[in-house]
Scaffold this motif. Structure first.
Motif, PDB file in Angstrom:
ATOM      1  N   ARG A 113       0.859  -1.242  -0.047  1.00 62.33           N
ATOM      2  CA  ARG A 113      -0.036   0.032   0.099  1.00 62.33           C
ATOM      3  C   ARG A 113       0.769   1.343  -0.171  1.00 62.33           C
ATOM      4  N   LYS A 125       0.590   5.209   0.654  1.00 61.88           N
ATOM      5  CA  LYS A 125      -0.630   6.417   1.329  1.00 61.88           C
ATOM      6  C   LYS A 125      -0.397   7.589   0.513  1.00 61.88           C
ATOM      7  N   CYS A 130       4.277   0.359   1.741  1.00 56.24           N
ATOM      8  CA  CYS A 130       4.552  -0.655   2.797  1.00 56.24           C
ATOM      9  C   CYS A 130       3.727  -1.908   2.636  1.00 56.24           C
ATOM     10  N   ALA A 172       1.442  -4.605   3.647  1.00 58.89           N
ATOM     11  CA  ALA A 172       0.179  -4.751   4.394  1.00 58.89           C
ATOM     12  C   ALA A 172      -0.338  -6.199   4.671  1.00 58.89           C
ATOM     13  N   CYS A 224       3.109  -2.360   7.096  1.00 60.55           N
ATOM     14  CA  CYS A 224       2.700  -1.223   7.328  1.00 60.55           C
ATOM     15  C   CYS A 224       2.210  -0.972   9.039  1.00 60.55           C
TER      16      CYS A 224
END
Length: 292
Positions: free
Chosen positions: A268, A270, A277, A279, A291
């Protein structure tokens, strides 16, 4: 006068040799501990980075000393006992046997030494020199033939008739089997070890290849997530040639892919942060931080 067949058979000699080998093994172990035990222990407990290289040389010297002492003990164990009044080692005494010369009498220390050194030659033949005692006419092993000696029953006295026995076909077969079976067993153990090693290598190679492919996908996914984050107007691809599917989320972008074993990984990114990161999946395997 009844015919006397005093020559010792193969199996009685084998048991006598086993007893002698156990005695020699015990004494050799004590000798090994005495000569090398303390030095080896010190080397083990020392830090390899701070240990003195001279200690290694000292141990090598002690090993040479041990080999010399072990050989001297082996030589004297057989030569002294077989040339003594008993004419037998401890193992032969247990089995009621003794060693005689061609004249049926006690052998000299020099001949006993030659017989002992001949055992080294018997060892070099993968012990077949010992097995010859099972089928030769006078039940002589190779070292007996070399030293012109015989192993007989302890009750035998000089002057007793010593006729040659018939050639033993059964003894030959038994001796050949006794020689071959250990070799076959060792060969089978080696074969099993080689097969196991190949299988282990194959498993390692498969695991390594799978790990490389998963990391490659993770690097590709991470790069594409960075590009998507930088250029928000760029169209989000549903999937790429690596089988990685992408989607837009509320907080950024997401990449999903699987390895050959079917394990699912999710990366993912952001919004506003150009870093992906892990997840979902084995984050350590793809070397990406999980994450928070």
């Amino acid at each position: 006068m009844s015919r006397i067949y005093p020559y010792a058979g193969f199996w009685r000699r084998a048991v006598a040799l086993l007893v002698d080998s156990l005695i020699i093994g015990i004494i050799s172990s004590i000798l090994y501990i005495t000569v090398l035990g303390t030095q080896v222990f010190k080397l083990i407990v020392q830090n390899p980075q701070t240990s003195d290289p001279k200690n290694i040389l000292s141990i090598m010297g002690s090993m040479i000393l041990f080999q010399i002492l072990a050989f001297i003990f082996f030589w004297l164990y057989f030569a002294l006992q077989e040339s003594s009044k008993s004419q037998a080692t401890l193992g032969k005494r247990v089995m009621g046997l003794k060693v005689v010369g061609a004249d049926g009498g006690r052998i000299s220390f020099g001949r006993a030494t030659g017989r002992t050194l001949g055992k080294l030659v018997s060892n070099m033949t993968l012990y077949f020199g010992y097995y010859m005692a099972g089928f030769t006419k006078k039940r002589q092993a190779l070292h007996d033939l070399m030293a012109d000696t015989f192993v007989v029953q302890h009750a035998f006295q000089t002057g007793d008739e010593k006729p040659a026995l018939n050639f033993s076909t059964g003894g030959l077969i038994a001796s050949i089997l006794a020689a071959i079976l250990p070799v076959v067993f060792i060969a089978l153990m080696m074969l099993v070890g080689i097969v196991a090693a190949f299988k282990e290598t194959e498993n390692i190679n498969v695991d390594n290849m799978n790990s490389i492919l998963v990391r490659s996908k993770a690097v590709s996914a991470q790069a594409n997530l960075f590009l998507l984050a930088i250029d928000e107007d760029k169209e989000v691809p549903s999937s790429d040639e690596n089988g990685i599917s992408y989607s837009k989320t509320v907080n950024g972008y997401q990449a999903v892919f699987s390895d050959d074993a079917g394990n699912r990984f999710v990366l993912r990114e952001k919004k506003g942060e150009y870093d992906a990161c892990c997840a979902e999946g084995n984050c350590e395997l793809i070397q990406i931080d999980p994450c928070k």
